[in-house]
Design a protein around this motif. Sequence first.
Motif, mmCIF file in Angstrom:
data_model
loop_
_atom_site.group_PDB
_atom_site.id
_atom_site.type_symbol
_atom_site.label_atom_id
_atom_site.label_comp_id
_atom_site.label_asym_id
_atom_site.label_seq_id
_atom_site.Cartn_x
_atom_site.Cartn_y
_atom_site.Cartn_z
ATOM 1 N N THR A 235 19.015 -21.213 36.436
ATOM 2 C CA THR A 235 18.342 -20.582 35.296
ATOM 3 C C THR A 235 16.855 -20.927 35.297
ATOM 4 O O THR A 235 16.000 -20.071 35.029
ATOM 5 N N VAL A 236 16.532 -22.187 35.602
ATOM 6 C CA VAL A 236 15.124 -22.598 35.711
ATOM 7 C C VAL A 236 14.461 -21.851 36.861
ATOM 8 O O VAL A 236 13.333 -21.361 36.742
ATOM 9 N N PHE A 237 15.150 -21.754 37.981
ATOM 10 C CA PHE A 237 14.618 -21.081 39.160
ATOM 11 C C PHE A 237 14.277 -19.620 38.857
ATOM 12 O O PHE A 237 13.259 -19.094 39.321
ATOM 13 N N GLU A 238 15.116 -18.969 38.058
ATOM 14 C CA GLU A 238 14.874 -17.563 37.725
ATOM 15 C C GLU A 238 13.669 -17.374 36.803
ATOM 16 O O GLU A 238 13.126 -16.268 36.711
ATOM 17 N N LYS A 239 13.254 -18.433 36.110
ATOM 18 C CA LYS A 239 12.083 -18.347 35.235
ATOM 19 C C LYS A 239 10.773 -18.340 36.018
ATOM 20 O O LYS A 239 9.726 -17.999 35.466
ATOM 21 N N MET A 240 10.829 -18.717 37.276
ATOM 22 C CA MET A 240 9.610 -18.855 38.056
ATOM 23 C C MET A 240 8.988 -17.500 38.359
ATOM 24 O O MET A 240 9.687 -16.542 38.684
ATOM 25 N N GLU A 241 7.662 -17.458 38.255
ATOM 26 C CA GLU A 241 6.923 -16.246 38.579
ATOM 27 C C GLU A 241 6.976 -16.007 40.085
ATOM 28 O O GLU A 241 6.584 -16.862 40.871
ATOM 29 N N PRO A 242 7.505 -14.858 40.526
ATOM 30 C CA PRO A 242 7.618 -14.621 41.976
ATOM 31 C C PRO A 242 6.259 -14.460 42.643
ATOM 32 O O PRO A 242 5.376 -13.780 42.121
ATOM 33 N N GLU A 375 8.175 -19.849 47.212
ATOM 34 C CA GLU A 375 8.223 -19.590 45.780
ATOM 35 C C GLU A 375 8.047 -20.863 44.951
ATOM 36 O O GLU A 375 7.465 -20.822 43.864
ATOM 37 N N VAL A 376 8.529 -21.992 45.449
ATOM 38 C CA VAL A 376 8.492 -23.241 44.677
ATOM 39 C C VAL A 376 7.261 -24.077 44.989
ATOM 40 O O VAL A 376 6.558 -24.543 44.086
ATOM 41 N N GLU A 377 6.955 -24.271 46.266
ATOM 42 C CA GLU A 377 5.920 -25.221 46.651
ATOM 43 C C GLU A 377 4.509 -24.675 46.532
ATOM 44 O O GLU A 377 3.558 -25.447 46.371
ATOM 45 N N HIS A 378 4.338 -23.370 46.609
ATOM 46 C CA HIS A 378 2.988 -22.829 46.671
ATOM 47 C C HIS A 378 2.535 -22.182 45.366
ATOM 48 O O HIS A 378 1.651 -21.336 45.356
ATOM 49 N N SER A 379 3.145 -22.617 44.305
ATOM 50 C CA SER A 379 2.699 -22.256 42.961
ATOM 51 C C SER A 379 2.735 -23.509 42.114
ATOM 52 O O SER A 379 3.806 -24.089 41.891
#
Length: 411
Positions: A235-242, A375-379
């Motif tokens: 659910t947290v992962f889906e909140k991330m801006e792509p 998606e995770v490391e570069h934002s």
Amino acid sequence: MLYTYPHYYKKFQCIASACEDTCCAGWAITIDPKSLEKYRHAKGGMKARLKESVDWKQKCFKQREHRCAFLNDDNLCDLYTGMGPDSLCWTCKTYPRHIEVFDGVREVSLCLSCIEAARIILGTKEPVRFLSSENEKEESCEDEDFDFFLYTKLQETRDVIFEILENRGLSSELRMAMCLSLAHDLQRRVRDEKLYEVDGLLKRYHNCTARFCHRLASAGLESYSRFETASELYTVFEKMEPLDPAWPERRDGMDEILYGAGKEAYEANRRAFLTANGTRMELLREQIMVYFVFGYFCGAVYNDNPYGKMKLAVAAAILVEELLMAEWLKENLPGRPENRGKAVSVVPSGIRGKAVAAALQEEQIVDLVHCFSREVEHSDENRGLLEDELVKREEFCLKALLAAVIEWKRA
């Protein structure tokens, strides 16, 4: 200046236009102040091109259809061609190298977000060794506020963590659990300003497998489950801006495939997934954990939160495995060919028929892991969101994460 890097680091060589996922597309490329000033005063044929291709306010290159304005149809850089290698900004010169800066030390690694680097990192079957070399031409920049004592204790702890993570005589789940618990215990020493106790703590985690297993057995993990913790993480992962415009189409619906039919179906499907892919997952967990621990753990010297850094590594390992499981389920659930790519619930009984379906191909694993890393490391926003949620929410407490790591064995 001392440089530390993994033993596979020098294997990397950019494959340029042959790369199937160029690093010059899908995200904004930030320009450092020195390069920005150089571009502002450029002369000759590139002057006009730079003027219209740089976002001077946001300090990055503009994009055309999600591609850098200087990336041509052959996936080569027109700026490099027109002005030479010295014209590249710091980001373009260093990527896919990740550099952590400490007092007198630079820790350099390759980024999983580069698919060619991911092939090297995930293709390394032997335990990772870390090498060091001195660059006498580069002087150390001393920082009076740098907490060298804390940094030393973080380094010593990380050395023990690497020993645990690469002890292949233990299951990867147990290794992850031990490292998470060690970071939790270290955090208490940091919080209470009792770093003098760290040496004793590290001694207790040497050859303590039996004692730790007993501690786990009496920890009261029965009220937690991987199903609940992993679904909350997703659910947290889906909140991330792509960052990549193509990513949401691939990501959306995975939660329904994984968790839509409930805990019983999830556990049945997970057992089938591990039957087919368990050997590869053993190594992958180690690879992901070592990668994230090397890249981020000692950075806790700047925020006093080593436990949060370890939580990030564990969460990354869990999420990567969940995403791979979703991809595998798409190919192996009954009726999937006509429904592939859609958000459908798994059948309550899990995968029927032969339990041993085809394992994931290595290229599938490399592709998904590099997309996850991007998606995770570069934002900063995305990684910050994940770290904040892991630290603040009770759903990601020590017991919940421990249960998520080891629960499937009791399912």
